[in-house]
Design a protein around this motif. Structure first.
Motif, PDB file in Angstrom:
ATOM      1  N   LEU A  66       0.847  -1.267   0.248  1.00  0.00           N
ATOM      2  CA  LEU A  66       0.058  -0.015   0.191  1.00  0.00           C
ATOM      3  C   LEU A  66       0.857   1.214   0.056  1.00  0.00           C
ATOM      4  O   LEU A  66       0.766   2.139  -0.690  1.00  0.00           O
ATOM      5  CB  LEU A  66      -0.875   0.133   1.132  1.00  0.00           C
ATOM      6  N   GLY A  67       1.857   1.061   0.817  1.00  0.00           N
ATOM      7  CA  GLY A  67       2.942   2.373   0.930  1.00  0.00           C
ATOM      8  C   GLY A  67       3.445   2.524  -0.409  1.00  0.00           C
ATOM      9  O   GLY A  67       3.748   3.892  -0.863  1.00  0.00           O
ATOM     10  N   VAL A  68       4.043   1.492  -0.930  1.00  0.00           N
ATOM     11  CA  VAL A  68       4.564   1.718  -2.357  1.00  0.00           C
ATOM     12  C   VAL A  68       3.754   2.287  -3.431  1.00  0.00           C
ATOM     13  O   VAL A  68       4.269   3.238  -4.405  1.00  0.00           O
ATOM     14  CB  VAL A  68       5.159   0.495  -2.966  1.00  0.00           C
ATOM     15  N   VAL A  69       2.509   1.661  -3.528  1.00  0.00           N
ATOM     16  CA  VAL A  69       1.567   2.344  -4.339  1.00  0.00           C
ATOM     17  C   VAL A  69       1.118   3.621  -4.211  1.00  0.00           C
ATOM     18  O   VAL A  69       0.941   4.518  -5.346  1.00  0.00           O
ATOM     19  CB  VAL A  69       0.160   1.441  -4.397  1.00  0.00           C
ATOM     20  N   GLY A 107      -7.040  -2.757 -13.568  1.00  0.00           N
ATOM     21  CA  GLY A 107      -8.209  -3.645 -13.487  1.00  0.00           C
ATOM     22  C   GLY A 107      -8.424  -4.682 -14.556  1.00  0.00           C
ATOM     23  O   GLY A 107      -7.976  -5.669 -14.670  1.00  0.00           O
ATOM     24  N   ASN A 108      -8.944  -4.222 -15.684  1.00  0.00           N
ATOM     25  CA  ASN A 108      -9.063  -5.304 -16.747  1.00  0.00           C
ATOM     26  C   ASN A 108      -7.841  -5.506 -17.456  1.00  0.00           C
ATOM     27  O   ASN A 108      -8.148  -6.610 -18.394  1.00  0.00           O
ATOM     28  CB  ASN A 108     -10.501  -4.573 -17.770  1.00  0.00           C
ATOM     29  N   PHE A 109      -6.863  -4.953 -17.483  1.00  0.00           N
ATOM     30  CA  PHE A 109      -5.676  -5.181 -17.833  1.00  0.00           C
ATOM     31  C   PHE A 109      -4.592  -5.700 -16.975  1.00  0.00           C
ATOM     32  O   PHE A 109      -4.166  -6.977 -17.246  1.00  0.00           O
ATOM     33  CB  PHE A 109      -4.980  -4.036 -18.454  1.00  0.00           C
ATOM     34  N   GLY A 110      -4.695  -5.151 -15.942  1.00  0.00           N
ATOM     35  CA  GLY A 110      -3.329  -5.605 -14.959  1.00  0.00           C
ATOM     36  C   GLY A 110      -3.912  -7.123 -14.024  1.00  0.00           C
ATOM     37  O   GLY A 110      -3.189  -7.897 -14.070  1.00  0.00           O
ATOM     38  N   LEU A 136      -2.544 -12.006  -6.627  1.00  0.00           N
ATOM     39  CA  LEU A 136      -3.690 -11.074  -6.836  1.00  0.00           C
ATOM     40  C   LEU A 136      -4.063 -10.274  -5.666  1.00  0.00           C
ATOM     41  O   LEU A 136      -4.887  -9.260  -5.872  1.00  0.00           O
ATOM     42  CB  LEU A 136      -4.950 -11.945  -7.124  1.00  0.00           C
ATOM     43  N   THR A 137      -3.975 -10.715  -4.436  1.00  0.00           N
ATOM     44  CA  THR A 137      -3.975  -9.595  -3.354  1.00  0.00           C
ATOM     45  C   THR A 137      -3.189  -8.548  -3.497  1.00  0.00           C
ATOM     46  O   THR A 137      -3.790  -7.444  -3.189  1.00  0.00           O
ATOM     47  CB  THR A 137      -3.661 -10.330  -2.071  1.00  0.00           C
ATOM     48  N   VAL A 142      -3.225  -2.474  -5.395  1.00  0.00           N
ATOM     49  CA  VAL A 142      -3.121  -1.606  -6.559  1.00  0.00           C
ATOM     50  C   VAL A 142      -4.245  -1.008  -7.033  1.00  0.00           C
ATOM     51  O   VAL A 142      -4.564   0.162  -7.404  1.00  0.00           O
ATOM     52  CB  VAL A 142      -2.247  -2.096  -7.759  1.00  0.00           C
ATOM     53  N   LEU A 143      -5.495  -2.172  -7.393  1.00  0.00           N
ATOM     54  CA  LEU A 143      -6.585  -1.402  -8.068  1.00  0.00           C
ATOM     55  C   LEU A 143      -7.378  -0.750  -7.358  1.00  0.00           C
ATOM     56  O   LEU A 143      -7.789   0.386  -7.716  1.00  0.00           O
ATOM     57  CB  LEU A 143      -7.398  -2.941  -8.264  1.00  0.00           C
ATOM     58  N   ILE A 144      -7.345  -0.878  -6.053  1.00  0.00           N
ATOM     59  CA  ILE A 144      -8.062   0.038  -4.838  1.00  0.00           C
ATOM     60  C   ILE A 144      -7.517   1.148  -4.777  1.00  0.00           C
ATOM     61  O   ILE A 144      -8.312   2.494  -5.212  1.00  0.00           O
ATOM     62  CB  ILE A 144      -8.099  -0.644  -3.501  1.00  0.00           C
ATOM     63  N   VAL A 145      -6.085   1.525  -4.710  1.00  0.00           N
ATOM     64  CA  VAL A 145      -5.745   2.782  -4.734  1.00  0.00           C
ATOM     65  C   VAL A 145      -5.751   3.559  -6.094  1.00  0.00           C
ATOM     66  O   VAL A 145      -6.240   4.669  -5.995  1.00  0.00           O
ATOM     67  CB  VAL A 145      -4.229   2.838  -4.410  1.00  0.00           C
TER      68      VAL A 145
END
Length: 320
Positions: A66-69, A107-110, A136-137, A142-145
């Motif tokens: 989370l910190g990195v993203v 999302g649809n790519f990553g 995936l977790t 990444v997706l959330i941020v």
């Protein structure tokens, strides 16, 4: 070669097929792209974010990720702002450029890309979690941020040039996606499983429809866009997104002491192409929509080549 062919056949070709459908439909019926962008931003995106957050378990050891993203976002913002100053962009163009490198298609790519890479490795990370589930977790973090910031900070950037800071802040707060993020986290605390409720399939239907409708909208916008293939700013943005993104992620991963699969996923996901939502936001708030649409198209196409190199580099530098 296998990864390259997967990206080409499972991401690039389907994506451009739907975009081409949008172009053809617009040439025939002359659709209103502003209405389509509203449907995406106010209906499909909130449901997509809500379902993904609610159905994903996020352990505490993901705080480093989370910190990195978050830091990747900050660094790309600073980098984009500096480039805007050097190129002497106006405020609107600077913000459009910043959005194009800050927000990527996680999302649809990553998600499908990460699924391919780790689905053939049925090994255990911590004595309990399979490689794929762990990867995936990280990708969901990444997706959330990315979703939260795109539909908040991205809107703020896009609308600031024409209306000032107060107006931009007001517009950013009117989008529902951030509130659906908060609601998803709060509802996860309740001792009830919402996926068993009768209305849950409706949320799933809407979430699954996002990719198709967003790509069709992209096609409609491109149909109404005048292309300037020699525009250096488009290629500068694409270079920044596809090459500098993984470089920044690599530096941060080293600084945080992250290794193995987490390091690999963070670097690989940072090399994904510019998010389609940046183009939708640019259309909605009339902030250089032609530039934003061209960046998404070029970045998506070239990512089939650059991501192959990024994946090889990440897996070699941070072996499991």
């Amino acid at each position: 070669m296998r990864i390259f062919l997967f990206i080409l056949t499972n991401n690039i070709i389907p994506i451009f097929a739907l975009i081409c459908m949008g172009i053809l439909i617009d040439r025939k019926f002359h659709l209103d792209v502003s209405t389509l962008s509203k449907i995406n931003l106010y209906f499909f995106v909130p449901a997509f974010v809500f379902v993904n957050i609610y159905t994903t378990k996020i352990p505490l050891d993901m705080l480093k990720a989370l910190g990195v993203v978050i830091l990747i976002l900050a660094i790309n913002w600073i980098y984009g702002t500096v480039i805007g100053k050097l190129r002497r962009f106006d405020v609107g163009m600077t913000n459009a450029f910043v959005n194009s490198i800050m927000f990527y298609n996680s999302g649809n790519f990553g998600v499908p890309l990460i699924t391919l890479i780790y689905s053939s490795k049925p090994f255990i990370v911590d004595g309990e979690t399979p490689y794929l589930d762990f990867a995936l977790t990280v990708q969901v973090i990444v997706l959330i941020v990315q979703n939260l910031s795109t539909n908040n900070l991205g809107v703020f950037n896009a609308s600031k040039a024409s209306g000032g800071v107060k107006v931009a802040l007001k517009k950013a707060l009117t989008l529902p996606a951030p509130y659906f993020v908060i609601a998803a986290f709060l509802l996860k605390l309740l001792p009830y499983d919402l996926t068993q409720f009768p209305l849950w399939p409706a949320f799933n239907y809407v979430r699954n429809g996002l990719v198709a409708v967003a790509l069709l909208t992209m096609g409609v916008q491109l149909s109404q866009t005048k292309f300037h293939l020699k525009n250096p700013d488009v290629y500068l943005s694409v270079f920044s997104r596809l090459i500098m993104g993984p470089v920044f992620a690599f530096i941060l991963v080293l600084l945080f002491g992250i290794k193995g699969i987490m390091a690999q996923v963070l670097i690989i996901s940072s090399g994904c192409p510019t998010a389609i939502n940046t183009a939708l936001i640019s259309v909605e708030f009339k902030n250089h929509p032609d530039f934003a649409s061209q960046v998404v198209m070029v970045a998506t196409l070239l990512s089939a080549i650059t991501l192959t190199g990024v994946i090889y580099f990440a897996t070699q530098m941070f072996p499991v």
